[in-house]
Design a protein around this motif. Structure first.
Motif, PDB file in Angstrom:
ATOM      1  N   ARG A  84       0.822  -1.210   0.000  1.00 24.59           N
ATOM      2  CA  ARG A  84       0.000   0.000   0.000  1.00 24.59           C
ATOM      3  C   ARG A  84       0.857   1.261   0.000  1.00 24.59           C
ATOM      4  O   ARG A  84       0.488   2.270  -0.597  1.00 24.59           O
ATOM      5  N   SER A  85       1.998   1.218   0.682  1.00 19.60           N
ATOM      6  CA  SER A  85       2.832   2.415   0.792  1.00 19.60           C
ATOM      7  C   SER A  85       3.502   2.790  -0.527  1.00 19.60           C
ATOM      8  O   SER A  85       3.985   3.904  -0.677  1.00 19.60           O
ATOM      9  N   THR A  86       3.532   1.881  -1.505  1.00 23.52           N
ATOM     10  CA  THR A  86       4.161   2.180  -2.791  1.00 23.52           C
ATOM     11  C   THR A  86       3.194   2.820  -3.776  1.00 23.52           C
ATOM     12  O   THR A  86       3.612   3.228  -4.852  1.00 23.52           O
ATOM     13  N   GLY A  87       1.922   2.887  -3.452  1.00 22.73           N
ATOM     14  CA  GLY A  87       0.958   3.528  -4.339  1.00 22.73           C
ATOM     15  C   GLY A  87       0.307   2.535  -5.279  1.00 22.73           C
ATOM     16  O   GLY A  87       0.539   1.330  -5.197  1.00 22.73           O
ATOM     17  N   PRO A  88      -0.523   3.015  -6.195  1.00 21.45           N
ATOM     18  CA  PRO A  88      -1.234   2.133  -7.122  1.00 21.45           C
ATOM     19  C   PRO A  88      -0.276   1.276  -7.936  1.00 21.45           C
ATOM     20  O   PRO A  88       0.808   1.725  -8.316  1.00 21.45           O
ATOM     21  N   SER A  89      -0.672   0.040  -8.208  1.00 22.87           N
ATOM     22  CA  SER A  89       0.212  -0.889  -8.904  1.00 22.87           C
ATOM     23  C   SER A  89      -0.076  -0.993 -10.391  1.00 22.87           C
ATOM     24  O   SER A  89       0.593  -1.724 -11.098  1.00 22.87           O
ATOM     25  N   ASN A  90      -1.050  -0.251 -10.890  1.00 31.33           N
ATOM     26  CA  ASN A  90      -1.410  -0.387 -12.291  1.00 31.33           C
ATOM     27  C   ASN A  90      -0.703   0.616 -13.196  1.00 31.33           C
ATOM     28  O   ASN A  90      -0.929   0.641 -14.388  1.00 31.33           O
ATOM     29  N   ARG A  92       3.177   3.297 -13.393  1.00 32.74           N
ATOM     30  CA  ARG A  92       4.432   3.660 -12.766  1.00 32.74           C
ATOM     31  C   ARG A  92       4.602   5.179 -12.771  1.00 32.74           C
ATOM     32  O   ARG A  92       5.201   5.742 -13.676  1.00 32.74           O
ATOM     33  N   HIS A  93       4.029   5.807 -11.801  1.00 34.76           N
ATOM     34  CA  HIS A  93       4.282   7.213 -11.543  1.00 34.76           C
ATOM     35  C   HIS A  93       3.981   7.490 -10.088  1.00 34.76           C
ATOM     36  O   HIS A  93       3.516   6.629  -9.371  1.00 34.76           O
ATOM     37  N   GLY A  94       4.266   8.666  -9.643  1.00 39.61           N
ATOM     38  CA  GLY A  94       4.029   8.969  -8.240  1.00 39.61           C
ATOM     39  C   GLY A  94       4.984   8.201  -7.356  1.00 39.61           C
ATOM     40  O   GLY A  94       6.182   8.172  -7.592  1.00 39.61           O
ATOM     41  N   LYS A  95       4.478   7.549  -6.332  1.00 41.06           N
ATOM     42  CA  LYS A  95       5.315   6.857  -5.355  1.00 41.06           C
ATOM     43  C   LYS A  95       6.132   5.725  -5.983  1.00 41.06           C
ATOM     44  O   LYS A  95       7.220   5.438  -5.533  1.00 41.06           O
ATOM     45  N   GLN A  96       5.598   5.054  -7.017  1.00 41.31           N
ATOM     46  CA  GLN A  96       6.315   3.923  -7.585  1.00 41.31           C
ATOM     47  C   GLN A  96       7.455   4.331  -8.491  1.00 41.31           C
ATOM     48  O   GLN A  96       8.311   3.531  -8.820  1.00 41.31           O
ATOM     49  N   GLU A  97       7.489   5.579  -8.922  1.00 39.12           N
ATOM     50  CA  GLU A  97       8.558   6.023  -9.798  1.00 39.12           C
ATOM     51  C   GLU A  97       9.855   6.260  -9.044  1.00 39.12           C
ATOM     52  O   GLU A  97      10.929   6.286  -9.628  1.00 39.12           O
ATOM     53  N   ILE A  98       9.779   6.404  -7.752  1.00 39.76           N
ATOM     54  CA  ILE A  98      10.957   6.702  -6.937  1.00 39.76           C
ATOM     55  C   ILE A  98      11.900   5.535  -6.895  1.00 39.76           C
ATOM     56  O   ILE A  98      11.602   4.425  -6.874  1.00 39.76           O
TER      57      ILE A  98
END
Length: 98
Positions: A84-90, A92-98
């Motif tokens: 959940r802390s990595t953001g939406p999984s569908n 790759r932007h926002g939290k998952q881009e880091i």
């Protein structure tokens, strides 16, 4: 053997954006787990949860999440909350881009 207290954070989803957010005292929300307030007192944890659940116009699905307190901030101790802390999984932007 000493018992290590369980650390918790209050987490929920932002009602407008759906983003996972964390309670930061006093009565503020942050999208970053590393900036969440870590709670080790059960009464304070319940009070934080009650506050979050009372903000039905701001958040939805509030609950207490177990964390491990580390030098650079809390880390989720369960797979669900790590995910959940990595953001939406569908995408790759926002939290998952880091």
């Amino acid at each position: 053997m000493p018992v290590t207290p369980i650390s918790k954070v209050v987490t929920a989803n932002d009602l407008r954006s759906g983003e996972v957010i964390y309670l930061r005292f006093p009565h503020d929300w942050t999208p970053e787990l590393s900036k969440a307030s870590v709670i080790t007192d059960d009464d304070l944890a319940q009070a934080g949860l009650a506050f979050a659940q009372g903000q039905a116009n701001v958040v939805v699905g509030a609950y207490l999440s177990d964390v491990v307190a580390e030098a650079d901030g809390p880390k989720a101790s369960h797979f669900r909350d790590t995910f959940r802390s990595t953001g939406p999984s569908n995408y790759r932007h926002g939290k998952q881009e880091i």
